[in-house]
Design a protein around this motif. Structure first.
Motif, PDB file in Angstrom:
ATOM      1  N   ASN A 172       0.828  -1.207   0.000  1.00 12.80           N
ATOM      2  CA  ASN A 172       0.000   0.000   0.000  1.00 12.80           C
ATOM      3  C   ASN A 172       0.855   1.247   0.000  1.00 12.80           C
ATOM      4  OD1 ASN A 172      -3.063  -0.474   0.453  1.00 12.80           O
ATOM      5  ND2 ASN A 172      -2.027  -2.049   1.662  1.00 12.80           N
ATOM      6  N   LEU A 173       0.393   2.263  -0.726  1.00 14.19           N
ATOM      7  CA  LEU A 173       1.009   3.581  -0.638  1.00 14.19           C
ATOM      8  C   LEU A 173       0.253   4.326   0.453  1.00 14.19           C
ATOM      9  CD1 LEU A 173       3.080   5.531  -2.021  1.00 14.19           C
ATOM     10  CD2 LEU A 173       1.139   6.447  -3.301  1.00 14.19           C
ATOM     11  N   VAL A 174       0.984   4.876   1.404  1.00 14.08           N
ATOM     12  CA  VAL A 174       0.321   5.578   2.502  1.00 14.08           C
ATOM     13  C   VAL A 174       0.072   7.025   2.077  1.00 14.08           C
ATOM     14  CG1 VAL A 174       0.383   6.127   4.949  1.00 14.08           C
ATOM     15  CG2 VAL A 174       1.607   4.123   4.102  1.00 14.08           C
ATOM     16  N   ASP A 175      -1.180   7.312   1.763  1.00 15.82           N
ATOM     17  CA  ASP A 175      -1.544   8.667   1.380  1.00 15.82           C
ATOM     18  C   ASP A 175      -2.492   9.235   2.443  1.00 15.82           C
ATOM     19  OD1 ASP A 175      -3.776   7.167   0.930  1.00 15.82           O
ATOM     20  OD2 ASP A 175      -3.878   7.535  -1.221  1.00 15.82           O
ATOM     21  N   LEU A 176      -2.962  10.453   2.188  1.00 10.70           N
ATOM     22  CA  LEU A 176      -3.786  11.123   3.206  1.00 10.70           C
ATOM     23  C   LEU A 176      -5.024  10.301   3.553  1.00 10.70           C
ATOM     24  CD1 LEU A 176      -4.075  13.645   4.979  1.00 10.70           C
ATOM     25  CD2 LEU A 176      -5.314  14.741   3.111  1.00 10.70           C
ATOM     26  N   SER A 177      -5.649   9.690   2.551  1.00 13.66           N
ATOM     27  CA  SER A 177      -6.900   8.986   2.868  1.00 13.66           C
ATOM     28  C   SER A 177      -6.616   7.750   3.734  1.00 13.66           C
ATOM     29  CB  SER A 177      -7.687   8.656   1.594  1.00 13.66           C
ATOM     30  OG  SER A 177      -7.179   7.512   1.000  1.00 13.66           O
ATOM     31  N   LEU A 178      -5.524   7.065   3.501  1.00 11.10           N
ATOM     32  CA  LEU A 178      -5.192   5.919   4.373  1.00 11.10           C
ATOM     33  C   LEU A 178      -4.859   6.419   5.786  1.00 11.10           C
ATOM     34  CD1 LEU A 178      -3.001   2.905   3.285  1.00 11.10           C
ATOM     35  CD2 LEU A 178      -3.097   3.649   5.617  1.00 11.10           C
ATOM     36  N   ALA A 179      -4.095   7.513   5.861  1.00  7.97           N
ATOM     37  CA  ALA A 179      -3.707   8.050   7.179  1.00  7.97           C
ATOM     38  C   ALA A 179      -4.953   8.490   7.954  1.00  7.97           C
ATOM     39  CB  ALA A 179      -2.742   9.216   7.002  1.00  7.97           C
ATOM     40  N   PHE A 184      -1.230  17.237  11.736  1.00 10.02           N
ATOM     41  CA  PHE A 184      -2.432  16.638  12.343  1.00 10.02           C
ATOM     42  C   PHE A 184      -3.703  17.276  11.774  1.00 10.02           C
ATOM     43  CE2 PHE A 184       0.317  15.033  15.867  1.00 10.02           C
ATOM     44  CZ  PHE A 184      -0.209  13.762  15.972  1.00 10.02           C
ATOM     45  N   SER A 185      -3.652  18.590  11.558  1.00 11.34           N
ATOM     46  CA  SER A 185      -4.855  19.281  11.050  1.00 11.34           C
ATOM     47  C   SER A 185      -5.303  18.711   9.712  1.00 11.34           C
ATOM     48  CB  SER A 185      -4.591  20.781  10.885  1.00 11.34           C
ATOM     49  OG  SER A 185      -4.318  21.326  12.127  1.00 11.34           O
ATOM     50  N   LYS A 186      -4.333  18.330   8.876  1.00  7.80           N
ATOM     51  CA  LYS A 186      -4.690  17.760   7.560  1.00  7.80           C
ATOM     52  C   LYS A 186      -5.496  16.471   7.732  1.00  7.80           C
ATOM     53  CE  LYS A 186      -2.172  20.349   4.622  1.00  7.80           C
ATOM     54  NZ  LYS A 186      -2.709  21.118   3.513  1.00  7.80           N
ATOM     55  N   LEU A 187      -5.226  15.752   8.805  1.00  8.90           N
ATOM     56  CA  LEU A 187      -5.958  14.504   9.033  1.00  8.90           C
ATOM     57  C   LEU A 187      -7.415  14.765   9.381  1.00  8.90           C
ATOM     58  CD1 LEU A 187      -3.539  12.386  11.252  1.00  8.90           C
ATOM     59  CD2 LEU A 187      -3.845  12.260   8.787  1.00  8.90           C
ATOM     60  N   LYS A 188      -7.646  15.943   9.935  1.00  9.21           N
ATOM     61  CA  LYS A 188      -9.004  16.241  10.398  1.00  9.21           C
ATOM     62  C   LYS A 188      -9.788  17.011   9.346  1.00  9.21           C
ATOM     63  CE  LYS A 188      -6.845  16.898  14.833  1.00  9.21           C
ATOM     64  NZ  LYS A 188      -6.563  17.825  15.896  1.00  9.21           N
ATOM     65  N   ALA A 189      -9.107  17.486   8.304  1.00  7.89           N
ATOM     66  CA  ALA A 189      -9.781  18.344   7.308  1.00  7.89           C
ATOM     67  C   ALA A 189     -10.752  17.519   6.466  1.00  7.89           C
ATOM     68  CB  ALA A 189      -8.744  19.005   6.428  1.00  7.89           C
TER      69      ALA A 189
END
Ligand SMILES: NC(=O)C1=CN([C@@H]2O[C@H](COP(=O)(O)OP(=O)(O)OC[C@H]3O[C@@H](n4cnc5c(N)ncnc54)[C@H](OP(=O)(O)O)[C@@H]3O)[C@@H](O)[C@H]2O)[C@@H](O)CC1
Ligand SMILES: Nc1ncnc2c1ncn2[C@@H]1O[C@H](COP(=O)(O)OP(=O)(O)O)[C@@H](O)[C@H]1O
Ligand SMILES: [K+]
Length: 511
Positions: free
Chosen positions: A225-232, A506-511
């Protein structure tokens, strides 16, 4: 995002055609059309000369469709049919007939007897000779063509993958691969894009969604898997409003030696900014006042030595321990490390000299290799070697694919997670491989790894599983580095800056 093998891609391809009731030619037309839209945005002047190199398979079929679209829009296109065989795939054949009937582009044939074309800085080369179907060395004249192109100043857009790239092996020493400025790849990322062995040929990568079946994609089991924003985002756990510092765990950092005290301070600071409840630090006592000055939030654990770490009892239960940063390779460090490995009853994050000591210990007792580590490193610990440390741990490799297998074997043997740090770090647990998509060369600076260790320890203490902590931490760390570099450039980035951007990360994870 899943990374698939060639056979899985073929399966996805044919399933999608059936599901959507379209022919393989219609799918090719869609893929090539979307690639063309992307190419159009990159064409910079009406005088640019476009050279399309098209093989006889479906990758060549894409190239011929792209040539057709370009010519339809009035671009001058030279098409070179790279004919290493007389047979053509049916869809390729159909596109060739259409292109010939259009009569707007110059079509030439290249075989092993042909004179190879010249490439100049005016040229935009579209490489569509081989795609994911490459399964043996490219014919010699195609390799010559690649070398000639690579030696020129022309720009190159590769369709799906650079010709000469294998999905499952590194190129042989004498094998040529087209050097790309841009790769327009279909639907899923391809593993070699992220491996050092192919670093010289991979430029910008754009993944084009060609609308293949999401249902089938979700059914295909992929351990890559490529770890991108949606996986994170899926791994991230929001913080409950009714929570207290006990909810977020107690992390302990154990590190430092006489002349390497900054590393553990950096790590502790990183840990404190990871969302953890409490951070305690066990470090040589000569660094105590410096730690409190830099990080008043941290708590100190008494340490018997001024200059080295000890195995002092903590007096509380740690939820996670990060060990190894800056400890050196002295006898004192070795004995303290041994004691910590023995008595720790939580998963550890093991970094830096702790890895070197473990590796050395394995080598010294080569015959007892398994037993030496087994039972001493708590299961599900996270080991974070950089390439040098990795080599000491798992031995030498001849190419990146062998390296990956060595890491998998090591992970299985000792039931640990290996986070192999690199430009694109690989997080491996048994056969599962997570390739990081974040990070930049500004992070190649002293202390970046210490920051990663602190972050991983903090996430582990908060109750993330070891694998999730490693994957999420790896992504967040690289993302913080990217956000920092955007603001301040890669050159001026320091490890401390990475911590300053944890918040935005962290904010990007919540956006
Ligand atoms: N996936 C998708 O969804 C979509 C995929 N599409 C496109 O299809 C591409 C894959 O096409 P492809 O399977 O026809 O393979 P390709 O790379 O063109 O090679 C052709 C043939 O060459 C052969 N061969 C291999 N090595 C060789 C060598 N060294 N020297 C000589 N011959 C060699 C080998 O056949 P073999 O001789 O082994 O039978 C192989 O089959 C893919 O990359 C993408 O661009 C899109 O159009 C639509 C959506
Ligand atoms: N070119 C790069 N691109 C992306 N990340 C990088 C690059 N170079 C280094 N890094 C990251 O920076 C960190 C460096 O770790 P390490 O080598 O242990 O540094 P140190 O020992 O100085 O703390 C790793 O997380 C690695 O993935
Ligand atoms: K190609």
């Amino acid at each position: 995002m899943k990374i698939l093998e060639a056979s899985q891609l073929a399966d996805l391809d044919s399933y999608s055609c059936k599901e959507q009731n379209i022919s393989s030619w219609e799918l090719m037309e869609r893929a090539a059309g979307l690639a063309y839209e992307e190419i159009k945005t990159r064409l910079n002047s009406a005088t640019q000369q476009i050279k399309v190199l098209a093989g006889p398979g479906n990758n060549g079929g894409d190239g011929l469709a792209i040539a057709y679209f370009l010519a339809q829009d009035g671009w001058d296109v030279d098409v070179f049919l790279v004919n290493f065989t007389s047979s053509r795939s049916p869809d390729n054949q159909k596109n060739l007939v259409r292109l010939k009937n259009q009569a707007k582009s110059n079509i030439r044939e290249l075989t092993e007897d042909s004179e190879l074309p010249e490439f100049t800085s005016e040229d935009l080369v579209i490489d569509a000779i081989f795609g994911v179907g490459l399964n043996r060395s490219m014919p010699e004249f195609v390799q010559k063509l690649a070398r000639k192109h690579n030696g020129s100043a022309s720009q190159c857009i590769c369709i799906d993958v650079p010709s000469g790239m294998y999905l499952d092996q590194s190129p042989g020493e004498d094998e040529a691969v087209f050097q790309s400025d841009l790769i327009l790849t279909f639907q899923t990322p391809k593993l070699p894009f992220y491996l050092p062995d192919y670093s010289g040929v991979v430029g910008e990568v754009k993944i084009i969604d060609i609308g293949l079946s999401q249902k089938r994609l979700s059914e295909i089991s992929s351990e890559l898997n490529l770890v991108d924003l949606s996986l994170a985002k899926k791994l991230y756990r929001p913080r409950p409003r009714f929570s207290h510092k006990g909810t977020y765990g107690h992390a302990v950092l154990i590190g430092g030696s006489e002349l390497m005290l900054g590393s553990v301070i950096l790590s502790s600071k990183s840990c404190m900014h990871s969302g953890v409840g409490k951070t305690s630090v066990l470090m040589p006592s000569r660094g105590h006042s410096a730690l409190i000055q830099h990080l008043p939030e941290a708590m100190l654990v008494e340490n018997a030595s001024e200059d080295f770490i000890s195995d002092q009892d903590l007096g509380f239960n740690a939820d996670a321990i990060g060990i190894g940063i800056g400890i050196g390779t002295s006898e004192a460090a070795l004995s303290a490390l041994g004691a910590w490995l023995e008595k720790a009853d939580c998963p550890l994050v093991i970094d830096a000299d702790a890895l070197n000591l473990i590796a050395e210990h394995i080598t010294l007792k080569d015959k007892k290799r398994l037993r030496t580590l087994d039972g001493q490193v708590p299961k599900k610990s996270i080991l974070t070697p950089h390439p040098g440390e990795l080599r000491r741990l798992v031995g030498s490799w001849k190419d990146d694919f062998e390296k990956l297998n060595l890491i998998k074997d090591f992970s299985k043997q000792f039931d640990v997670i290996v986070l192999a740090k690199d430009a694109y770090s690989l997080c491996v647990y048994q056969d599962q491989v997570f390739v990081n998509s974040t990070g930049n060369s500004g992070m190649a600076t002293a202390g970046s790894g210490d920051v990663l260790t602190g972050l991983l320890t903090g996430l582990l203490a908060q109750g993330y599983s070891s694998l999730n902590a490693a994957v999420l931490g790896m992504f967040l760390h690289g993302l913080a580095g990217d956000l920092a570099a955007e603001e301040m450039s890669e050159e001026s980035l320091t490890a401390s800056d990475i911590i300053r951007y944890f918040g935005d990360s962290f904010s990007k994870l919540k956006a």
